[in-house]
Design an enzyme around this catalytic site. Structure first.
Site, PDB file in Angstrom:
ATOM      1  N   HIS A   1       0.795  -1.342   0.041  1.00 21.12           N
ATOM      2  CA  HIS A   1       0.091  -0.003   0.113  1.00 21.12           C
ATOM      3  C   HIS A   1       0.953   1.380  -0.071  1.00 21.12           C
ATOM      4  CE1 HIS A   1      -3.354  -2.609   0.812  1.00 21.12           C
ATOM      5  NE2 HIS A   1      -4.276  -1.468   0.849  1.00 21.12           N
TER       6      HIS A   1
ATOM      7  N   HIS B   1       1.356  -3.968   9.017  1.00 23.28           N
ATOM      8  CA  HIS B   1       2.792  -3.781   8.527  1.00 23.28           C
ATOM      9  C   HIS B   1       3.555  -3.167   9.816  1.00 23.28           C
ATOM     10  CE1 HIS B   1       2.998  -4.704   4.401  1.00 23.28           C
ATOM     11  NE2 HIS B   1       1.716  -3.982   4.140  1.00 23.28           N
TER      12      HIS B   1
END
Length: 252
Positions: free
Chosen positions: A153, A202
């Site tokens: 992303h 993440h």
């Protein structure tokens, strides 16, 4: 000579002098080497103390299953993170490509497609090569299935939004509009990266690597665009008679 320069693309004046081709090669090489180096460290299990500290700071101290902040913040982060997902990014690229095609901005169209597609493909390659597991320190607030490093992303949003903004800057004459494009793209990319850490999917180092790669990649394609425009301007400036009949081609 002066007359020829006056007929040249006015946007070229901002990108005419330096060896942009060399700068582009350097930026793209740096982006690739950065990912290789960081990926090698991650693959060897190199610990990053700040990863743990930042992730825990985004959870309630009494219960790390609960995200920090008001109730609405979680939904906001879910909405923001979707802006860096594959579906949204593909739609953004296609919409931009359609807009440029309708305006017959063929060079800009090629640059946007070349930069965004190549960058996204390379991010996927790095993910497969490094194969870092997702963080297990805190609960994931969204479902994920791919490897963790780099953050897709963060990297893909930087590659797409920043490349589009920087390439469009080359055909926009007003300085305020150019600044607006870059600031909005940067804020969007920043928010998407932060959302990935907040949602627990993440490590911060994944996001930082993604931001760094995407930014260098976008700069590399900006320099490729500058080089291409300088080359074309020198090959043959647009004459006033041509500009009158083909206004959409004049600055591209």
């Amino acid at each position: 000579m002066a007359d020829a320069a006056g007929r040249a693309d006015p946007v070229i004046k901002a990108v005419r002098q330096p060896p942009w081709g060399h700068y582009a090669a350097a930026a793209l090489t740096a982006a690739t080497l950065l990912m290789v180096g960081l990926g090698a460290l991650v693959a060897r299990g190199q610990p990053y103390a700040f990863d743990r500290a930042i992730m825990l700071a985004m959870r309630e101290s009494e219960d790390i299953r609960i995200p920090e902040g008001p109730i609405w913040l979680k939904q906001a982060m879910l909405d923001i993170t979707a802006l860096g997902g594959e579906t949204v990014l593909v739609v953004v690229v296609l919409a931009t490509a359609g807009f440029l095609a309708l305006g017959r901005r063929w060079l800009t169209l090629g640059l946007v497609l070349g930069g965004t597609i190549s960058g996204s493909l390379l991010v996927g390659v790095f993910k497969d090569l490094v194969g870092r597991a997702r963080p297990a320190l805190i609960d994931h607030l969204v479902d994920v299935w791919s490897a963790s490093f780099p953050s897709g992303h963060a990297a893909n949003s930087a590659t797409v939004y920043l490349t589009i903004a920087l390439i469009l800057m080359q055909i926009v004459e007003r300085r305020a509009v150019r600044l607006y494009l870059v600031v909005v793209a940067a804020l969007l990319v920043g928010a998407i990266g932060v959302s990935r850490v907040y949602l627990g999917v993440h490590f911060p180092s994944d996001v930082i690597a993604g931001w760094s790669f995407g930014t260098l990649w976008a700069l590399g394609w900006w320099w490729i665009g500058a080089w291409a425009r300088v080359r074309r301007a020198r090959a043959g400036p647009v004459l006033p008679s041509d500009a009158a009949h083909r206004p959409s081609d004049r600055r591209d």
